[in-house]
Design a protein around this motif. Structure first.
Motif, PDB file in Angstrom:
ATOM      1  N   ASP A  83      -1.977   7.971 -14.932  1.00  0.00           N
ATOM      2  CA  ASP A  83      -3.337   8.223 -15.891  1.00  0.00           C
ATOM      3  C   ASP A  83      -4.328   8.629 -14.414  1.00  0.00           C
ATOM      4  N   GLN A  84      -4.919   9.689 -14.659  1.00  0.00           N
ATOM      5  CA  GLN A  84      -5.847  10.394 -13.393  1.00  0.00           C
ATOM      6  C   GLN A  84      -7.053   9.545 -13.540  1.00  0.00           C
ATOM      7  N   ALA A  85      -7.322   8.657 -14.333  1.00  0.00           N
ATOM      8  CA  ALA A  85      -8.657   7.569 -14.054  1.00  0.00           C
ATOM      9  C   ALA A  85      -8.223   6.691 -13.177  1.00  0.00           C
ATOM     10  N   ASN A  86      -7.014   6.096 -12.768  1.00  0.00           N
ATOM     11  CA  ASN A  86      -6.788   5.255 -11.810  1.00  0.00           C
ATOM     12  C   ASN A  86      -7.219   5.529 -10.407  1.00  0.00           C
ATOM     13  N   THR A  87      -7.794   4.822  -9.544  1.00  0.00           N
ATOM     14  CA  THR A  87      -8.267   5.239  -8.291  1.00  0.00           C
ATOM     15  C   THR A  87      -7.580   4.352  -7.134  1.00  0.00           C
ATOM     16  N   CYS A  88      -7.780   4.509  -5.864  1.00  0.00           N
ATOM     17  CA  CYS A  88      -7.098   3.703  -4.863  1.00  0.00           C
ATOM     18  C   CYS A  88      -8.084   4.153  -3.438  1.00  0.00           C
ATOM     19  N   THR A  89      -8.353   2.963  -2.971  1.00  0.00           N
ATOM     20  CA  THR A  89      -9.113   3.179  -1.729  1.00  0.00           C
ATOM     21  C   THR A  89      -8.361   2.427  -0.481  1.00  0.00           C
ATOM     22  N   ASP A  90      -8.869   2.088   0.588  1.00  0.00           N
ATOM     23  CA  ASP A  90      -8.097   1.592   1.724  1.00  0.00           C
ATOM     24  C   ASP A  90      -7.670   0.131   1.477  1.00  0.00           C
ATOM     25  N   ASP A  91      -8.491  -0.477   0.615  1.00  0.00           N
ATOM     26  CA  ASP A  91      -8.285  -2.059   0.312  1.00  0.00           C
ATOM     27  C   ASP A  91      -8.468  -2.430  -1.388  1.00  0.00           C
ATOM     28  N   ALA A  92      -8.237  -1.457  -2.223  1.00  0.00           N
ATOM     29  CA  ALA A  92      -8.217  -1.739  -3.489  1.00  0.00           C
ATOM     30  C   ALA A  92      -7.695  -0.871  -4.543  1.00  0.00           C
ATOM     31  N   VAL A  93      -7.398  -1.206  -5.598  1.00  0.00           N
ATOM     32  CA  VAL A  93      -6.888  -0.207  -6.462  1.00  0.00           C
ATOM     33  C   VAL A  93      -7.593  -0.542  -7.941  1.00  0.00           C
ATOM     34  N   ARG A  94      -7.958   0.400  -8.646  1.00  0.00           N
ATOM     35  CA  ARG A  94      -8.543   0.112 -10.025  1.00  0.00           C
ATOM     36  C   ARG A  94      -7.604   0.911 -10.933  1.00  0.00           C
ATOM     37  N   LEU A  95      -7.056   0.006 -12.080  1.00  0.00           N
ATOM     38  CA  LEU A  95      -6.254   0.605 -13.187  1.00  0.00           C
ATOM     39  C   LEU A  95      -6.753   0.460 -14.389  1.00  0.00           C
ATOM     40  N   VAL A  96      -6.563   1.488 -15.204  1.00  0.00           N
ATOM     41  CA  VAL A  96      -7.110   1.534 -16.659  1.00  0.00           C
ATOM     42  C   VAL A  96      -5.765   0.791 -17.269  1.00  0.00           C
ATOM     43  N   PRO A  97      -6.009   0.566 -18.639  1.00  0.00           N
ATOM     44  CA  PRO A  97      -5.151  -0.460 -19.505  1.00  0.00           C
ATOM     45  C   PRO A  97      -3.873   0.325 -19.333  1.00  0.00           C
TER      46      PRO A  97
END
Length: 589
Positions: A560-574
């Protein structure tokens, strides 16, 4: 790791319904091409229905002419005029009695028929028995039922392998193991012994809907632990995985594909051919086909798995902690199955299964003395508290723990109370003599008021190691209902633990790996030497924080293109995944 090839299994019913005409065969060929399926497994027997050799030969030749590989299959479920049905109410399923010579002859005849037609023959996941007839009782000669059934099925398995090789020197006989690994030993399955006999082993990775009892409350993490454990038992004989559409919507079916891909099978079988799977509109196989590029890339990233060692001996009974590995994975603890307790381990979880081994207490003491961490469930601790060295290492007297499953009305991390939306099940009572208690459970008294029972205890060893006890409740054989499906019969309340408690459990488990992860329940963590994979199995967005990893941000893979990642965190859609390559191997530097 190479991406797997894909097969579909055609049952006797589907052969009769869908492949009885040239038009039906032509449609099946087209559907296989559209869903990127390269092999068709044609079934000869199921539940009393027998497909003649001539029909199987015709279908084999028709599919081969269209460039599709073929294999033969058999599902050993009782039906009219075929073998003897198992006697007794231990499991009210249509299994066979294998003490009966007629049963053995009938199944062997079908296996021989398939070997003459195909170079690969697969036995579907009902080569087991629950029979307690007089003939079986006399044959077991006073042995435990589990031991008798294991020996009975190993002997018959050897005969089937010999029969296949007698009919066709090039043929291979494959055994597909069902998904309910913590019940194998009760009904005759034995991965170590059967892995030595069969030419290959496939594993059932079907998990279906974890919120219904229809096929058990099977968590989607289960394939990860199950396949990893079977690999330990059978080695290079592991060849493939298999999941189905039962009790699934398209998303659940796809999530089976995701977890299965992470296990690294050489081939994947989609069960079974027919409308729910291959329909032009809404067919579940098409959902997986659309995701194949992502799944194939995921397979190539999922190399060299690592995690917290989880000890499950090959022939152990884990009553009280059945299927606890699935739950641990669903609260974000990445597991690495082991079937032997090596003294060089530096971080291991031991549930009731591991306590059954006679040398476990001594091995535990050795690991702790070497500076390692050992986490015991309460069920495991209680089985080993008569060992003075182990009791001392964990800070308990022999009378300091008892398995008495009960409900806690509240929890506390240190002195901070936590209210619960619903009661939490704990495994029993603990009274450590010499151990810290970072998490408490609050249990109501009958006469009013409450008492505090440790949920987690920790004792540090002079070597620097840590002896940990988790008072978490698992599943028991007695939990299985009369109308059981052999799969997980109850949902674990561990999945409902509040975030602060989950963080304590996960931080304890991951500390020896030098990493930290903060994630909600039902967001699974899969660790590889050079990749971190996170899968959100929930209907809500999820935030995951981590430390100790060096992500390669320009190489992430997501569905899913809405998922994001940084150096210390990830954001996941359902209901999504994200794979993050690591710039250095886990644990390096």
């Amino acid at each position: 790791m190479d991406a797997p090839s894909y097969n579909t299994y055609v049952t006797v019913g589907a052969i009769e319904r869908n492949l009885s005409t040239p038009v039906g065969v032509e449609r099946a060929v087209q559907r296989c091409r559209e869903t990127r399926v390269g092999k068709v497994i044609l079934e000869a027997y199921r539940g009393g229905t027998v497909i003649p050799a001539e029909t199987l030969r015709r279908l084999r030749d028709a599919f081969r002419a269209e460039g599709l590989a073929t294999s033969g299959g058999l599902m050993p479920i009782h039906g009219d005029d075929f073998g003897k049905r198992a006697v007794g109410v231990e499991a009210r399923c249509g299994f066979f009695c294998y003490s009966d010579a007629g049963t053995r002859r009938s199944i062997e005849a079908e296996i021989r028929k398939l070997a003459r037609l195909f170079d690969e023959v697969i036995i579907d996941d009902a080569l087991l028995t629950s029979c307690r007839c007089r003939q079986c009782d006399q044959a077991r000669g006073g042995r435990d039922w589990a031991d008798f059934r294991r020996d009975l099925m190993l002997t018959f398995s050897q005969r089937l392998v010999e029969a296949v090789h007698e009919e066709n020197a090039d043929a291979k006989l494959i055994l597909k193991l069902p998904q309910y690994y913590d019940r194998y030993h009760r009904f005759g399955y034995d991965p170590v012994g059967q892995g030595q006999l069969y030419d290959g082993i496939w594993v059932g990775t079907e998990t279906r809907d974890p919120t219904t009892l229809a096929y058990g409350y099977t968590e989607p993490y289960q394939p990860w632990f199950h396949v990893g454990w079977v690999r330990r038992c059978v080695g290079a004989k592991f060849q493939g995985a298999w999941y189905d559409y039962l009790d699934c919507d398209e998303q659940l079916f796809y999530e089976q594909a995701v977890t299965t891909t992470l296990t690294g099978p050489g081939q994947v079988t989609l069960f079974c051919y027919g409308e729910p799977m291959f329909a032009e509109s809404g067919g579940m196989a098409r959902r997986v086909a659309r995701a194949r590029d992502v799944l194939d890339r995921l397979a190539r990233l999922a190399v060299d798995p690592v995690g917290v060692a989880a000890f499950r001996p090959a022939r152990a009974d884990g009553d009280g902690d059945l299927f606890i590995f699935d739950t641990l994975g669903m609260v974000g603890i990445p597991l690495a199955p082991v079937i032997t307790l090596d003294r060089v381990l530096r971080n291991v979880i031991i549930p009731a299964h591991g306590a059954a081994e006679a040398d476990t207490p001594a091995r535990v003491v050795e690991i702790l003395a070497g500076g390692g961490q050992v986490i015991l469930t309460l069920n495991a601790l209680c089985r080993m508290l008569d060992d003075d060295g182990l009791a001392e290492a964990f800070g308990y007297d022999p009378s300091g723990a008892s398995v008495v499953p009960t409900s806690a009305d509240g929890l506390a991390v240190g002195d901070e109370p936590i209210e619960l939306q619903r009661p939490c099940r704990i495994a029993g009572d603990l009274a450590p003599r010499d151990a810290d208690v970072p998490v408490w459970a609050v249990v109501g008294r009958c006469e009013g008021g409450s008492l505090r029972v440790p949920l987690v205890t920790v004792k540090r060893h002079p070597s620097g190691g840590r002896a940990v006890v988790w008072n978490v409740d698992g599943c028991r054989h007695a939990d299985f209902p009369i109308n059981e499906r052999l799969n997980v019969p109850v949902r674990s309340s561990m999945l409902d633990l509040p975030q602060p408690v989950l963080d304590v459990l996960r931080n304890i488990a991951l500390a020896p790996l030098g990493v930290a992860i903060r994630s909600p329940s039902r967001v699974a963590v899969f660790l590889f030497q050079q990749c971190l994979v996170l899968v959100n199995y929930t209907d809500d967005p999820a935030s995951v924080e981590f430390d100790g990893f060096v992500p390669q941000l320009d190489g992430t893979l997501s569905d899913d293109q809405a998922n994001t990642c940084t150096d210390d965190a990830v954001r996941l859609v359902p209901r999504s995944l994200l794979a993050v390559p690591l710039t250095r191997p886990l644990g390096a530097g």
